[in-house]
Design an enzyme around this catalytic site. Sequence first.
Site, PDB file in Angstrom:
ATOM      1  N   HIS A 359      29.096  66.279 110.894  1.00 14.71           N
ATOM      2  CA  HIS A 359      27.824  65.958 111.555  1.00 14.71           C
ATOM      3  C   HIS A 359      27.003  64.888 110.860  1.00 14.71           C
ATOM      4  O   HIS A 359      25.860  64.656 111.264  1.00 14.71           O
ATOM      5  CB  HIS A 359      26.959  67.215 111.682  1.00 14.71           C
ATOM      6  CG  HIS A 359      27.486  68.215 112.641  1.00 14.71           C
ATOM      7  ND1 HIS A 359      27.138  68.237 113.967  1.00 14.71           N
ATOM      8  CD2 HIS A 359      28.373  69.222 112.475  1.00 14.71           C
ATOM      9  CE1 HIS A 359      27.774  69.233 114.574  1.00 14.71           C
ATOM     10  NE2 HIS A 359      28.530  69.835 113.681  1.00 14.71           N
ATOM     11  N   LYS A 547      11.677  65.218 115.869  1.00  9.46           N
ATOM     12  CA  LYS A 547      12.939  65.465 115.167  1.00  9.46           C
ATOM     13  C   LYS A 547      12.608  65.721 113.710  1.00  9.46           C
ATOM     14  O   LYS A 547      11.453  65.568 113.290  1.00  9.46           O
ATOM     15  CB  LYS A 547      13.869  64.261 115.282  1.00  9.46           C
ATOM     16  CG  LYS A 547      13.186  62.924 114.924  1.00  9.46           C
ATOM     17  CD  LYS A 547      14.095  61.723 115.104  1.00  9.46           C
ATOM     18  CE  LYS A 547      14.259  61.271 116.533  1.00  9.46           C
ATOM     19  NZ  LYS A 547      15.550  61.550 117.144  1.00  9.46           N
ATOM     20  N   ARG A 548      13.617  66.120 112.936  1.00  7.42           N
ATOM     21  CA  ARG A 548      13.404  66.249 111.497  1.00  7.42           C
ATOM     22  C   ARG A 548      12.910  64.930 110.913  1.00  7.42           C
ATOM     23  O   ARG A 548      13.272  63.858 111.398  1.00  7.42           O
ATOM     24  CB  ARG A 548      14.714  66.629 110.808  1.00  7.42           C
ATOM     25  CG  ARG A 548      15.165  68.038 111.089  1.00  7.42           C
ATOM     26  CD  ARG A 548      14.319  69.027 110.378  1.00  7.42           C
ATOM     27  NE  ARG A 548      14.448  68.848 108.949  1.00  7.42           N
ATOM     28  CZ  ARG A 548      14.493  69.828 108.057  1.00  7.42           C
ATOM     29  NH1 ARG A 548      14.443  71.076 108.478  1.00  7.42           N
ATOM     30  NH2 ARG A 548      14.593  69.584 106.784  1.00  7.42           N
ATOM     31  N   LYS A 553      15.645  58.130 110.002  1.00  2.71           N
ATOM     32  CA  LYS A 553      15.160  58.303 111.374  1.00  2.71           C
ATOM     33  C   LYS A 553      13.933  57.422 111.644  1.00  2.71           C
ATOM     34  O   LYS A 553      13.513  57.245 112.767  1.00  2.71           O
ATOM     35  CB  LYS A 553      14.848  59.768 111.652  1.00  2.71           C
ATOM     36  CG  LYS A 553      16.080  60.679 111.585  1.00  2.71           C
ATOM     37  CD  LYS A 553      15.717  62.121 111.910  1.00  2.71           C
ATOM     38  CE  LYS A 553      16.842  63.110 111.622  1.00  2.71           C
ATOM     39  NZ  LYS A 553      17.835  63.208 112.698  1.00  2.71           N
ATOM     40  N   THR A 655      20.375  64.507 119.487  1.00  2.00           N
ATOM     41  CA  THR A 655      20.439  65.287 120.726  1.00  2.00           C
ATOM     42  C   THR A 655      19.087  65.291 121.437  1.00  2.00           C
ATOM     43  O   THR A 655      19.028  65.524 122.637  1.00  2.00           O
ATOM     44  CB  THR A 655      20.899  66.739 120.461  1.00  2.00           C
ATOM     45  OG1 THR A 655      20.256  67.219 119.271  1.00  2.00           O
ATOM     46  CG2 THR A 655      22.402  66.814 120.268  1.00  2.00           C
ATOM     47  N   LYS A 659      17.976  65.184 125.524  1.00  2.15           N
ATOM     48  CA  LYS A 659      17.005  66.082 126.169  1.00  2.15           C
ATOM     49  C   LYS A 659      15.894  65.268 126.821  1.00  2.15           C
ATOM     50  O   LYS A 659      15.448  65.552 127.936  1.00  2.15           O
ATOM     51  CB  LYS A 659      16.417  67.046 125.131  1.00  2.15           C
ATOM     52  CG  LYS A 659      17.456  68.018 124.570  1.00  2.15           C
ATOM     53  CD  LYS A 659      17.000  68.696 123.280  1.00  2.15           C
ATOM     54  CE  LYS A 659      18.190  69.340 122.590  1.00  2.15           C
ATOM     55  NZ  LYS A 659      17.956  69.652 121.171  1.00  2.15           N
TER      56      LYS A 659
HETATM   57  C1  NBG Z   1      22.991  66.294 112.575  1.00  2.00           C
HETATM   58  C2  NBG Z   1      22.919  64.802 112.847  1.00  2.00           C
HETATM   59  C3  NBG Z   1      22.506  64.517 114.288  1.00  2.00           C
HETATM   60  C4  NBG Z   1      23.403  65.283 115.234  1.00  2.00           C
HETATM   61  C5  NBG Z   1      23.401  66.753 114.869  1.00  2.00           C
HETATM   62  C6  NBG Z   1      24.325  67.561 115.742  1.00  2.00           C
HETATM   63  C7  NBG Z   1      23.190  67.408 110.399  1.00  2.00           C
HETATM   64  C8  NBG Z   1      23.939  67.500 109.133  1.00  2.00           C
HETATM   65  N1  NBG Z   1      23.583  66.488 111.275  1.00  2.00           N
HETATM   66  O1  NBG Z   1      22.608  63.140 114.548  1.00  2.00           O
HETATM   67  O2  NBG Z   1      22.019  64.210 111.956  1.00  2.00           O
HETATM   68  O3  NBG Z   1      22.969  65.123 116.555  1.00  2.00           O
HETATM   69  O4  NBG Z   1      23.829  66.935 113.540  1.00  2.00           O
HETATM   70  O5  NBG Z   1      25.611  67.046 115.711  1.00  2.00           O
HETATM   71  O6  NBG Z   1      22.263  68.162 110.622  1.00  2.00           O
END
Ligand code: NBG
Length: 808
Positions: A359, A547-548, A553, A655, A659
């Site tokens: 991920h 988002k985080r 980002k 994601t 959404k």
């Molecule tokens: C995150 C990515 C995102 C991705 C999500 C789900 C982690 C390690 N990775 O870009 O930063 O959409 O995983 O795949 O949280």
Amino acid sequence: MKQIFESKEDFIEGYKASIMSLSGKPFENTGDLDRFTALAKLIAGKARAIQTETETRVSSEKQKRVYYFSIEFLIGRLLDNYLLNLGVRDVVKEGLADLGADLDELCAYEPDPALGNGGLGRLAACFLDSMAHEGIAGYGNGMRYRYGLFKQEIVNGAQHETTDEWLSHGYPWEVRRPDRAVRIGFGGHVVGEERDGHMVYHTEGTQDVLAVPYDIPVVGYGGETVNKLRVWSAEPVEEQFDLDAFNRGDYAGADAHRAEAEAISAILYPNDAGEHGRLLRLKQEYLFVSAGIYSLLDTFENDFGAHWELLPRYVAIHTNDTHPAMCGPELMRILMDEKGLEWDEAWEIVTNTISYTNHTILPEALEKWPISTFSKLLPRVYQIIDEINRRYSAAFDRTADDWQNRLRATAILWDGEVRMANLSVICSHSVNGVAQIHTDILKAETLKDFYALTPEKFNNKTNGISHRRFLAEANPTYAKLISEAIGTGWLDDASELEKLSAFEGDPAFLERVGASKRANKERLARYVKQETGLVIDPNSIFDVQVKRFHAYKRQLLNIFKVMDIYNRRLADPNFRVAPTTFIFSGKAASSYTFAKETIRLINSVADVVNNDPRVNEVMKVCFIPNFRVSNAQLIYPAAEISEQISTAGMEASGTSNMKLMMNGAITLGTMDGANIEIVNLAGAENEKIFGLTAPEVDELRASGMHFAWDMYNSDRDRLGRVIDELTDNTFARLSGDFESIHNELLNGNDHDFVMKDFRSYVDAWEELTTSYSDRADWNRRALHNTASSGWFSSDRTIRSYRDEIWHA
Ligand code: NBG
């Protein structure tokens, strides 16, 4: 569709009985919390009845079972979702209304379990929803943290973390299964003995804890399949309450044994990037892996007996990132030490059963553990890893050029560390990334040596989202409009959303699209007012980044844009700005200073801008505290601009981009992650793309020709001004200036290309917001985005996991 209630009256009767058995009171004498709990328990009971049927079907039809191992599951609130999936939302709503209660109000009493950080955890939850919808026997396996991630509060502009006590009123969906508890051993030493001519091993002197499962039903849309999510809680094996200590008044000491065991499942580490060598984390990883494997082997043995060679045919184990990487060695251990298999047989089974999703390409998120820590905590698992590594090295093709480097890059043990990503790849038959560009980068860079060795293992599975939760449930006004236009088939099959494109030329319909957006903006404005006191104007554009918080980002780029627009508007009141509300939400890891300072900067800019009557006609900045699934469901439907502005090449997929698109927002973004697929599906003319591309980023980095100070000096009026304002008290009123961001940016030579992309970003924003005045066309683009978004349903993603990885 299964009918769990024959009629409204049938529901009311069942519900009253549920209330009575829970509280011993008639409905009229109960409060909202009891009313919610009784309703959730009623639905959970119905769901479990279907679960039993599903279970019988799976066993008798010998359906392959898929186990999704993930250290995070961000499931969100379940009640409303399950009512929708069971097709009884209207009946229940009306029945409650007859009793004088309101469904939406009761739903708000449900805790929103923060058992995850961000996209990775929410993806796991969307996958559970889609597996159940697709009729796959798919089970989540994770951890039951007593406290959720953390609750974010904003104090003087800064993030403060407090404990999230999501279990304090009980959790009506879960069932504790002490009869299925598993004993987990840590530490000790390995003892080998010869038996019938070969060596068998076991571990002595371990310190044991009990992993106790809690099961949560997962209701598939249509009500045909109910699966389960099993989360594990750590407890002492036996009570060792120290009565003497207690009588001495040492209450903490009396129960120390319990506290130590329970610490393992107390909290989720609030880091989605950057693991520290923390013992507790390693214990968590082993606990949910080991307990999960014992429990799936039990189920398998019930169905098939000890025919372990059949495991890959009837079981798939999917590992979500590297946290469950010990699935490989742990399954080896159990098959050899407890089931008596030889290495080669066991290895064949393991590698045909396990698959792995990566991920992120962030190096600090590819977990590594010091061998010294690892081997002490898990000596037998370590021994097996060592042997996997030895055999891997021994079998390595030493004829190719450069084989030494390739072996070094792919070995599991290196430089005193256990490298979990390499362990994951070596133990798996399939390795996938989560968007096309991400998989390409894995093949070309992050895992390039593995790709050269075993290209057939690699595949892409672009992420998806539950369109039922994030469109149907989150956005009822839009969902209603959609269903009126194209019927309700899209709930089952999201590709039917395409039919909406027939309405792109229908002015009356487009006006209704706009009206629904407007209603959602008003709903969000009410929430913001209630949570923060801030009044935001639903007539303005809602520009959203949620988002985080992470440097890549680039929330910093976004707030720089706000600062720039503010400066230019002050300098020239005729400077045209489309009235906009800049909405931010998200948490920063508690140890991540840069991310936390960015949050403080946003809130400090908000404080100045929102209190400046010279600009308030055209701009407001809004930070929504404590981002989580439940308030996300209010935010996405209200958004008009979707900010997806990561440094190209860095966001694996994203994601929230999906959404927001599905809810009709236009993407303002870089060519990164799944933004690329968004542009491919909806057309570049319906989004707004800016900035460096991933190859341009690579090239610029490699050239060594990017200089932050040059950027600063060559754009003194705008970029330079914004940067000066980090340290000149302009935004210092709440809690001081922002030296550390200033230094990070300039001394770090603009690592994330915030300065480099600044102009192109602000220009893109201006062009995009200028086009807002043609509202009919804006609404058309919004509708077009929704119509093009069906491919992003996690149903589609899950079908390709099923067909191409799990073969279930
Ligand atoms: C995150 C990515 C995102 C991705 C999500 C789900 C982690 C390690 N990775 O870009 O930063 O959409 O995983 O795949 O949280």
